[in-house]
Write a protein that holds these residues in place. Sequence first.
Motif, PDB file in Angstrom:
ATOM      1  N   LEU A   1       0.836  -1.206   0.000  1.00 23.71           N
ATOM      2  CA  LEU A   1       0.000   0.000   0.000  1.00 23.71           C
ATOM      3  C   LEU A   1       0.868   1.254   0.000  1.00 23.71           C
ATOM      4  O   LEU A   1       0.615   2.195  -0.766  1.00 23.71           O
ATOM      5  CB  LEU A   1      -0.924  -0.020   1.215  1.00 23.71           C
ATOM      6  N   ASP A   2       1.896   1.279   0.838  1.00 25.54           N
ATOM      7  CA  ASP A   2       2.806   2.432   0.874  1.00 25.54           C
ATOM      8  C   ASP A   2       3.461   2.654  -0.482  1.00 25.54           C
ATOM      9  O   ASP A   2       3.593   3.795  -0.949  1.00 25.54           O
ATOM     10  CB  ASP A   2       3.895   2.209   1.936  1.00 25.54           C
ATOM     11  N   ALA A   3       3.883   1.572  -1.122  1.00 27.82           N
ATOM     12  CA  ALA A   3       4.556   1.696  -2.415  1.00 27.82           C
ATOM     13  C   ALA A   3       3.610   2.225  -3.482  1.00 27.82           C
ATOM     14  O   ALA A   3       3.982   3.105  -4.275  1.00 27.82           O
ATOM     15  CB  ALA A   3       5.130   0.338  -2.827  1.00 27.82           C
ATOM     16  N   LEU A   4       2.392   1.721  -3.513  1.00 31.93           N
ATOM     17  CA  LEU A   4       1.421   2.195  -4.495  1.00 31.93           C
ATOM     18  C   LEU A   4       1.130   3.677  -4.310  1.00 31.93           C
ATOM     19  O   LEU A   4       1.056   4.439  -5.285  1.00 31.93           O
ATOM     20  CB  LEU A   4       0.132   1.386  -4.377  1.00 31.93           C
ATOM     21  N   GLN A   5       0.978   4.090  -3.065  1.00 26.65           N
ATOM     22  CA  GLN A   5       0.699   5.500  -2.802  1.00 26.65           C
ATOM     23  C   GLN A   5       1.910   6.375  -3.109  1.00 26.65           C
ATOM     24  O   GLN A   5       1.761   7.482  -3.627  1.00 26.65           O
ATOM     25  CB  GLN A   5       0.246   5.671  -1.357  1.00 26.65           C
ATOM     26  N   ALA A   6       3.104   5.866  -2.827  1.00 26.13           N
ATOM     27  CA  ALA A   6       4.316   6.650  -3.062  1.00 26.13           C
ATOM     28  C   ALA A   6       4.571   6.850  -4.549  1.00 26.13           C
ATOM     29  O   ALA A   6       4.919   7.956  -4.988  1.00 26.13           O
ATOM     30  CB  ALA A   6       5.519   5.968  -2.405  1.00 26.13           C
TER      31      ALA A   6
END
Length: 224
Positions: free
Chosen positions: A168-173
């Motif tokens: 999730l963090d990677a997708l948002q970043a």
Amino acid sequence: MTRTDHGNENREAPCAGLRIGDVAPDFAARSTTGDVRLSDHAGSWLILFSHPADFTPVCTTEFVELARQAGEFAARGCNLMALSVDSLFSHFAWLRLIRDRYDLEVRFPIVEDPTLVIGRAYGMVHPGDSDSATVRTTFFIDPEGVIRAMSCYPANVGRSIPEMLRTLDALQAVDAADALAPANWQPGENLLAPPPTDLDEIYAAKGDAGWFLRDAKTAKGNRA
């Protein structure tokens, strides 16, 4: 078509019905938090995941950890929604047991899907199966309702909650920076820049890999 370890041929792979980039099929159903509709989560991230059955050891450990980490998902603007073939009252009884045993309340919705309508629409189960005990699947759905990532685990292996958060963090970043997340990326680490498509820029890059393997911040600074 795939061949499973059990020797069954001509079985459609789990998750084969949907692909990354597809719009998540809408549905309405009963859940432990009342009637829910997938499209009600438009504008927010949503993780939709199936579990083989209530009152099973691996699923119980997953839900305990998800309840513990629910605030981490909420802090990222992401809702959680679970689904299994079990009835609504089976869900209630299981959540009561989890609360009494672990002193944790599962507050995200658990959808009942006794007819497998939702599970089959999402490719969570094979069309010929009578239950969902073969796989546990996870769909990461962005605020536009688009499936951005998915995973399939067998019934005897639990999901990694830290990896769900990292994904999730990677997708948002990458969305925020229009960049790429490298292998083993963790929040706070550098992202990569998309490779250029201009030939002059490619020829002008330093080093043999400098044109396509670039730190996103450095590449942005060079364009400024």
